[in-house]
Each structure stands twice: as C-alpha cells, then as structure tokens.
Scaffold this motif. Structure first.
Motif, PDB file in Angstrom:
ATOM      1  N   VAL A 189      40.210  34.839  52.100  1.00 37.97           N
ATOM      2  CA  VAL A 189      41.062  35.994  51.452  1.00 37.97           C
ATOM      3  C   VAL A 189      40.263  37.098  51.019  1.00 37.97           C
ATOM      4  CG1 VAL A 189      42.640  34.225  50.894  1.00 37.97           C
ATOM      5  CG2 VAL A 189      41.092  34.774  49.009  1.00 37.97           C
ATOM      6  N   LYS A 227      43.260  36.494  40.770  1.00 42.37           N
ATOM      7  CA  LYS A 227      44.093  36.571  41.747  1.00 42.37           C
ATOM      8  C   LYS A 227      43.553  36.014  43.142  1.00 42.37           C
ATOM      9  CE  LYS A 227      47.323  39.437  44.554  1.00 42.37           C
ATOM     10  NZ  LYS A 227      47.690  40.776  44.897  1.00 42.37           N
ATOM     11  N   ALA A 228      42.322  36.355  43.452  1.00 45.04           N
ATOM     12  CA  ALA A 228      41.885  35.864  44.683  1.00 45.04           C
ATOM     13  C   ALA A 228      41.200  34.479  44.837  1.00 45.04           C
ATOM     14  CB  ALA A 228      40.525  36.800  45.086  1.00 45.04           C
ATOM     15  N   ARG A 242      44.539  32.308  44.905  1.00 47.32           N
ATOM     16  CA  ARG A 242      44.992  32.300  46.194  1.00 47.32           C
ATOM     17  C   ARG A 242      44.147  31.319  47.024  1.00 47.32           C
ATOM     18  NH1 ARG A 242      45.153  37.554  50.149  1.00 47.32           N
ATOM     19  NH2 ARG A 242      46.017  36.287  51.965  1.00 47.32           N
ATOM     20  N   ASP A 277      44.396  27.272  45.164  1.00 45.83           N
ATOM     21  CA  ASP A 277      45.739  26.461  44.897  1.00 45.83           C
ATOM     22  C   ASP A 277      45.914  25.629  46.095  1.00 45.83           C
ATOM     23  OD1 ASP A 277      47.021  27.965  46.787  1.00 45.83           O
ATOM     24  OD2 ASP A 277      48.057  28.963  45.268  1.00 45.83           O
ATOM     25  N   GLU A 308      49.622  27.889  52.324  1.00 47.96           N
ATOM     26  CA  GLU A 308      48.567  28.962  52.799  1.00 47.96           C
ATOM     27  C   GLU A 308      47.261  28.134  52.717  1.00 47.96           C
ATOM     28  OE1 GLU A 308      46.746  33.140  51.719  1.00 47.96           O
ATOM     29  OE2 GLU A 308      48.547  32.332  50.755  1.00 47.96           O
ATOM     30  N   ARG A 309      46.938  27.836  51.861  1.00 49.79           N
ATOM     31  CA  ARG A 309      45.489  27.060  51.370  1.00 49.79           C
ATOM     32  C   ARG A 309      45.267  26.112  52.407  1.00 49.79           C
ATOM     33  NH1 ARG A 309      42.273  23.055  47.084  1.00 49.79           N
ATOM     34  NH2 ARG A 309      40.124  23.702  47.889  1.00 49.79           N
ATOM     35  N   ARG A 321      44.667  27.189  55.890  1.00 50.63           N
ATOM     36  CA  ARG A 321      43.316  28.118  55.748  1.00 50.63           C
ATOM     37  C   ARG A 321      42.187  26.850  55.833  1.00 50.63           C
ATOM     38  NH1 ARG A 321      43.572  30.251  51.216  1.00 50.63           N
ATOM     39  NH2 ARG A 321      44.914  31.872  52.047  1.00 50.63           N
TER      40      ARG A 321
END
Length: 511
Positions: free
Chosen positions: A418, A447-448, A451, A454, A458-459, A462
């Motif tokens: 990210v 924020k990064a 992201r 968490d 999405e994580r 990834r």
C-alpha cells in the motif's frame, strides 16, 4: 544453491562493488555463491568496508571457500573527503557526493596495483570482472585484461525495463507533459502512471556531473558482455524479456540473495554491525503475536528531518500496532541531540509496544521472523526484495532514484503493498541538519499502517499474494531453481570464454 564439483573449471571472478550498502551487500552474497560453486573469487573492499562485514569475512574464510577480500586503499583524502570516508553513507554532506564518485574513479589505481602485485605473486589472472554498473572504468579495465565485464545492477528489472522504455520515448514525453503531470509509461502491458520528477532523478541535481556519471554508466553497460541482477525470473518475467530485447544483453537474475542459506549470526551481520543486541530483538519478537509487528526502516542513505521524525512517530503511536522502528538519526554518533531527546521520550510513551533501534538493524533477520506482518520501507531494491523473499507485505515511502518505480512494482504490479502517498522525490540523498521538510504527515502514516496491518479481506488477499511470492523466491534459490541455474550459467559462460581465450593464445604461440 549450486554445490562445488570436481568438474568445476579453475576460473577467477573479480568482483568490484560500489561502496554503498545497497550495492555491496548483494554483490558480497553473489561472491559467496560463486565461491561455493568452485571458482576462485576476489571481492574487492577497503579497510572501513571490510570492518563492517568482518563477521562474514571471518566465517567465509573459516568455511574454506576459495574467496579473498583484499582491503585496498580508498583515495578519500585525495579528493577532499575526510579520512575513512569509504562508503556513500559516510559522506557528511550532499556537496561531497561528486567528490566521493571521483574517489571511486581514482580507486581503480589501487585495484590496478593489486592486480599487478597479485600476478607477480603467481595468482591466476581474472577470468571475468563483475562490477557495479556505476563503476564505468571497469569496462576499459576488463578490456585491457582481455576478459568479459558483467554489469551488476542493484535495482529491479522492472526499473531497468521502464528506464529503457522512457529513454526510447523521451522525445514524445518531453513535449507532452510537464514536470509534475502524470503520464503512462509507454510500452508496458498495464498502465503505470508516473511524473517526470519521479523517474528522472538525475535531473533533480543542478550539477551536470551527475548526468555525466549516468551517461558513462550507460555507456559502460553497452560495453559489457551481460548483466546480473538480484531478482528472480518468476517475480518479473515480462520485464526480463523486455529488458533483454531492448538492451540486446544476456541477463542473469541470481536472487533473492537474502535467502542464501546462513545462520542467524551471519544473517544478523549482513551490512555492518547492528546497533542492538540480536538476542534482545529476538526476545521481543518472540513475545509478539504472529504477523502483528510492523518493521519501519528506510535504508542506510536517506535521513529525515526532525519534524518528519516526529510526524512518523506520532503516526505509529496512533495506529496502535506493535512495531520495530529503525531510527538511524538517533544513533549516538548522529549529532542530532534533539532527535535523541524526542526519541527517548517517545520510547517512554509507547512502552513495550514499540522497539526503537538507534542505528543499523539486522533487517533480514527481523523480516524473516513470524511475528512480522508488515514493512514500511523506502523501496530500495534490497529491502523490497528481502520483504518479497519472506512474504511480508509493504507500506511504500519512496525517496529518490529507482524507488518510485519499485513502489509501482510492489503496489500496482505485484499488489503486495500500500502506498503512503509520497509524490515528490527527496532532492538530496541525506537530509541536512536544520531542514524542516515534511513529506508525510502523521495522518498519512496512521492510515497506511491501519490499511496494511488490519484484519480485513484486502489484507488477507495481499498477504496471500506476498506468501506465494515468498514460495516462488525460495524455489528459485533452491537447487535446480531458476536463480540456481542462472548461477551455473554464469560460471559456464565464463568457463567457455576462458577456454576459448586460452586456445586462441596457444594458436598465436604456434604461429
């Protein structure tokens, strides 16, 4: 990787690294891999740089590998640098970088003296020079010795291919977009948008000697017999094919070298001595949940302003995840007392949730620990590939040079990172004391981190992609893998060239 056999020919690799951690570390690993396969290897170094890797030198010599580490004089004082300024991370100010590059050029005299004395002592002559591509003078040196020169690139092949495509389309790009206007790199299989300032880092410096150095390096590569890269075929296959086609060169990816089999002691010593006891780091990591820790580290060259350090630390504190933060600006010899004081107070505030390392850190060892689930990085290629090799996703904070394109590879091509949101490169390699520059605010950091770390879908996706790349990396380095075979191919190529050279000499003697 490859193992020594009785059939291995008696050939001699001369390895000449750029005196910068991101370049010399993978070339040292390459030297050890080549020596492990049988050939004689000479890894050129200097007293200061040798002292940094003394544990690796000692263990390598003890292992019986046929590798030598001549410590040659580095002409720092000849160009006005402080005595002992033998690595780019020791250059005290930005205006001394050009003198340092001049010292690197004068260093060829020390190497020529060594080669002459080595030949007089009866040592076999080099069969090949593997040189950092920035050291353009090694191309005529190889020619004078009658041996091939292989160029080492400390970057991704994605960066190399994109650079050639940008050069190929320079005229149309120059006329179509402004310095900060986003455009798609022509010729890629997907739309990768950049700005000119992100991919034309040489033009960020007013001294025209920078551009001359880059042009000389490109000319040196054109005169090389081939290219070696610390990467692996399965990571960026399209870009290897494209680079081979555009450059007309054979390219041998031989990594990720950070996966080279070695014990914790050696892995912890990669680069130079750690500023923290590795047992303390391991004890702290062992107390954390699997995948819960964020490693924050930005390489050996770039420094951050005091205000930027405060913003970064405040963002880490607000995000709430356990972290290891490498703050080289707070090292005892850094000369930044305000940073040291602020970091001391920061440590008291975060308590056991954070571990601050003030100086060099055993990065490869930390990344390979099961507790580490994310890596905030400057996107230097060594650091990026170390994370890929062990399946750790990244938060990307590029500074200059190849790092913005490496960010694109990580985030948009491989989809294992990210972006924090940095848009403009840092002008200088090292932040001058007193600078107030802040490129990333605490909210961007928080924020990064959230992201990246968490537990959302999405994580998970990834992380799954990152783990798959880690498995591919391990397979590439294993016996019979693509990188292992490339190492064998390099040795075979030089061996065949050596045989042809000796046969030709015999024919000349008969005339």
């Amino acid at each position: 990787m490859s193992s020594k056999t009785e059939e291995t020919p008696c050939i001699h690799f001369l390895i000449v690294p750029l005196m910068a951690q991101g370049h010399s570390i993978p070339m040292l690993d390459l030297a050890r891999l080549l020596a492990g396969a049988g050939p004689l290897v000479t890894y050129v170094t200097t007293p200061v740089n040798a002292a940094r890797i003394r544990p690796i030198i000692d263990s390598t010599v003890f292992s019986g590998l046929s590798i030598r580490f001549p410590e040659l004089r580095f002409p720092a004082t000849d160009v006005g640098l402080p005595d002992g300024c033998e690595n780019i991370d020791l250059v005290p100010s930005f205006d001394l970088y050009i003198p340092f590059m001049k010292a690197l050029s004068l260093f060829q005299n020390s190497l020529k003296d060594f080669l002459r004395d080595d030949a007089a002592a009866g040592s076999p002559p080099p069969s090949c020079i593997i040189s950092d591509n920035f050291l353009a003078w090694t191309t005529p040196l190889a020619s004078s010795l009658g041996v091939p020169r292989l160029a080492f690139h400390g970057t991704s092949c994605f960066f190399l291919a994109c650079t050639l495509l940008l050069q190929q389309h320079r005229t149309e790009i120059e006329g179509a977009v402004t310095e900060k206007e986003s455009f798609a790199i022509p010729g890629l299989p997907q739309a990768i948008h950049v700005t000119k300032s992100q991919v034309s880092w040489g033009s960020n410096y007013s001294d025209p000697e920078w551009l001359i150095l880059l042009e000389e390096a490109q000319a040196a590569e054109r005169g090389s017999a081939g290219v070696v890269v610390n990467s692996f075929e399965e990571l960026e296959p399209w870009y290897f094919e494209t680079y081979r086609n555009l450059s007309g060169k054979e390219v041998w990816p031989f990594g990720p070298v950070s996966l080279h089999k070695e014990n914790v002691e050696t892995k912890a010593a990669r680069g130079k001595a750690s500023a923290v006891d590795k047992e303390h780091v391991l004890e702290w990591l062992n107390g954390q949940a699997s995948g819960s820790v964020l490693l924050v580290s930005f390489g050996s060259v770039s420094s951050k302003s005091f205000r930027q350090i405060v913003e970064l630390g405040s963002g880490l504190e607000a995000a709430g995840w356990p972290f290891i933060w490498v703050v080289k600006e707070a090292a005892a010899d850094s000369g930044w007392p305000e940073v040291e004081e602020w970091v001391a107070e920061f440590e008291r505030k975060v308590g056991e949730r954070g571990l601050v390392i003030k100086g060099w850190a055993p990065q490869a060892m930390i990344l390979s620990h099961a507790a580490v689930g994310g890596f905030m990085t400057h996107c230097g290629w060594n650091s990026t590939l170390e994370a890929i090799a062990v399946g750790v996703p990244m938060a990307t904070w590029p500074h200059f040079a190849d790092q913005f394109l490496n960010e694109k590879l990580v985030v948009e091509v491989l989809k294992v990172g990210v972006e924090i949101g940095v848009e403009e490169p840092t002008v200088a390699f090292a932040m001058e004391k007193g600078s107030e520059e802040v490129k990333v605010g605490r909210e961007m950091v928080e924020k990064a981190v959230v992201r990246l770390m968490d537990d959302g879908e999405e994580r998970k996706e990834r992380r799954a992609r990152a783990r798959q790349l880690g498995r591919l990396a391990a397979a590439a380095m294993a016996e019979g893998g693509s990188s292992s075979e490339n190492l064998n191919n390099i040795i075979s190529y030089i061996s065949e060239n050596d045989k042809r050279k000796k046969l030709k000499n015999l024919e000349i003697q008969k005339i």
